[in-house]
Enzyme design. Structure first.
Site, mmCIF file in Angstrom:
data_model
loop_
_atom_site.group_PDB
_atom_site.id
_atom_site.type_symbol
_atom_site.label_atom_id
_atom_site.label_comp_id
_atom_site.label_asym_id
_atom_site.label_seq_id
_atom_site.Cartn_x
_atom_site.Cartn_y
_atom_site.Cartn_z
ATOM 1 N N LYS A 4 -15.431 -57.114 -15.254
ATOM 2 C CA LYS A 4 -15.362 -58.029 -14.113
ATOM 3 C C LYS A 4 -14.749 -59.382 -14.517
ATOM 4 C CE LYS A 4 -19.290 -55.830 -11.783
ATOM 5 N NZ LYS A 4 -20.590 -56.061 -11.078
ATOM 6 N N TYR A 44 -16.849 -52.196 -2.344
ATOM 7 C CA TYR A 44 -18.284 -52.516 -2.270
ATOM 8 C C TYR A 44 -18.837 -52.352 -0.848
ATOM 9 C CZ TYR A 44 -18.461 -54.222 -7.083
ATOM 10 O OH TYR A 44 -18.449 -54.310 -8.459
ATOM 11 N N PHE A 52 -25.843 -60.973 -0.580
ATOM 12 C CA PHE A 52 -24.926 -61.457 -1.608
ATOM 13 C C PHE A 52 -23.504 -60.937 -1.440
ATOM 14 C CE2 PHE A 52 -27.176 -57.695 -3.315
ATOM 15 C CZ PHE A 52 -26.099 -56.869 -3.623
ATOM 16 N N ARG A 80 -24.450 -46.104 -17.955
ATOM 17 C CA ARG A 80 -25.421 -47.045 -17.378
ATOM 18 C C ARG A 80 -26.408 -47.522 -18.440
ATOM 19 N NH1 ARG A 80 -24.299 -48.351 -12.160
ATOM 20 N NH2 ARG A 80 -26.403 -49.149 -11.925
ATOM 21 N N ASN A 107 -22.011 -60.067 -13.702
ATOM 22 C CA ASN A 107 -22.649 -59.274 -14.748
ATOM 23 C C ASN A 107 -21.689 -58.422 -15.585
ATOM 24 O OD1 ASN A 107 -22.145 -57.432 -12.788
ATOM 25 N ND2 ASN A 107 -24.270 -56.858 -12.426
ATOM 26 N N HIS A 110 -18.841 -53.094 -14.334
ATOM 27 C CA HIS A 110 -19.262 -52.153 -13.300
ATOM 28 C C HIS A 110 -19.234 -50.750 -13.886
ATOM 29 C CE1 HIS A 110 -19.391 -49.853 -9.576
ATOM 30 N NE2 HIS A 110 -18.394 -49.132 -10.077
ATOM 31 N N GLU A 121 -13.953 -43.658 -7.169
ATOM 32 C CA GLU A 121 -13.517 -44.938 -7.755
ATOM 33 C C GLU A 121 -12.304 -44.748 -8.662
ATOM 34 O OE1 GLU A 121 -17.136 -46.652 -9.405
ATOM 35 O OE2 GLU A 121 -18.049 -46.730 -7.405
HETATM 36 P P1 GDP Z 1 -24.984 -52.095 -10.379
HETATM 37 O O1 GDP Z 1 -24.854 -50.650 -9.987
HETATM 38 O O2 GDP Z 1 -25.873 -52.301 -11.572
HETATM 39 O O3 GDP Z 1 -23.646 -52.792 -10.529
HETATM 40 O O4 GDP Z 1 -25.757 -52.856 -9.194
HETATM 41 P P2 GDP Z 1 -25.708 -52.713 -7.591
HETATM 42 O O5 GDP Z 1 -24.943 -51.491 -7.167
HETATM 43 O O6 GDP Z 1 -27.107 -52.880 -7.088
HETATM 44 O O7 GDP Z 1 -24.901 -54.024 -7.140
HETATM 45 C C1 GDP Z 1 -23.489 -54.073 -7.230
HETATM 46 C C2 GDP Z 1 -23.099 -55.440 -7.731
HETATM 47 O O8 GDP Z 1 -23.462 -56.427 -6.764
HETATM 48 C C3 GDP Z 1 -23.813 -55.899 -9.011
HETATM 49 O O9 GDP Z 1 -23.252 -55.368 -10.191
HETATM 50 C C4 GDP Z 1 -23.641 -57.404 -8.929
HETATM 51 O O10 GDP Z 1 -22.323 -57.827 -9.317
HETATM 52 C C5 GDP Z 1 -23.808 -57.642 -7.418
HETATM 53 N N1 GDP Z 1 -25.214 -57.965 -7.116
HETATM 54 C C6 GDP Z 1 -26.281 -57.128 -7.097
HETATM 55 N N2 GDP Z 1 -27.421 -57.773 -6.789
HETATM 56 C C7 GDP Z 1 -27.063 -59.075 -6.611
HETATM 57 C C8 GDP Z 1 -27.791 -60.266 -6.273
HETATM 58 O O11 GDP Z 1 -29.017 -60.245 -6.071
HETATM 59 N N3 GDP Z 1 -27.059 -61.417 -6.178
HETATM 60 C C9 GDP Z 1 -25.712 -61.462 -6.381
HETATM 61 N N4 GDP Z 1 -25.055 -62.632 -6.260
HETATM 62 N N5 GDP Z 1 -24.989 -60.363 -6.694
HETATM 63 C C10 GDP Z 1 -25.656 -59.189 -6.818
#
Ligand code: GDP
Length: 132
Positions: A4, A44, A52, A80, A107, A110, A121
């Site tokens: 990212k 997304y 968010f 993961r 973070n 992805h 994807e």
């Molecule tokens: P992942 O599968 O671990 O990437 O997590 P998710 O699918 O739940 O979320 C997708 C992405 O959305 C995450 O990797 C973060 O970049 C973003 N994201 C998730 N939760 C939050 C949050 O609480 N706040 C913000 N700002 N971004 C979030």
């Protein structure tokens, strides 16, 4: 996978790819590119009702990303494990997010959450002639 914008801004492309290949993943496709707003909204889409979402789209489009297709037995779950929890505060020691992520939103990486989404994807980022 994607690296990212936050991790790219901090110069971590090489370190992250090194951890990925050292963990036994083969790189089948790789590119440095930048998502348009439209790309990021599509990618997304599942999160569009989340509070968010706007921040996520702004973040993912603010600079280049690295997209890659990885191959390994149990790739989805092993990747993961390698990247760690979404929130770096909760990520295990030595994971990519523990080492390189800034926050729950920014973070560093992805990873696809299922084999089905990995295929969707992969096609989102790469044409057939870019996959080896
Ligand atoms: P992942 O599968 O671990 O990437 O997590 P998710 O699918 O739940 O979320 C997708 C992405 O959305 C995450 O990797 C973060 O970049 C973003 N994201 C998730 N939760 C939050 C949050 O609480 N706040 C913000 N700002 N971004 C979030």
């Amino acid at each position: 996978m994607m690296i990212k914008p936050d991790a790219i801004e901090k110069g971590h492309i090489g370190s992250i790819l090194e951890k990925v290949t050292s963990a036994g993943f083969m790189i089948k496709a790789l590119k440095l590119t930048q998502l348009t707003k439209r790309d990021a909204i599509k990618f997304y889409e599942i999160h569009k009702e989340r509070p968010f979402f706007d921040d996520l789209i702004k973040f993912m489009t603010r600079g280049p990303i690295v997209a890659a297709i990885l191959e390994k037995d149990n790739a989805v779950s092993d990747f993961r494990t390698l990247i760690g929890s979404t929130n770096p505060v909760e990520a295990a020691e030595g994971t990519i997010r523990k080492l390189y992520a800034t926050s729950v939103g920014e973070n560093a990486v992805h990873g696809s959450d299922s084999e089905e989404n990995a295929l969707i994807e992969s096609k989102f980022h790469f044409s057939g002639r870019e996959i080896f």
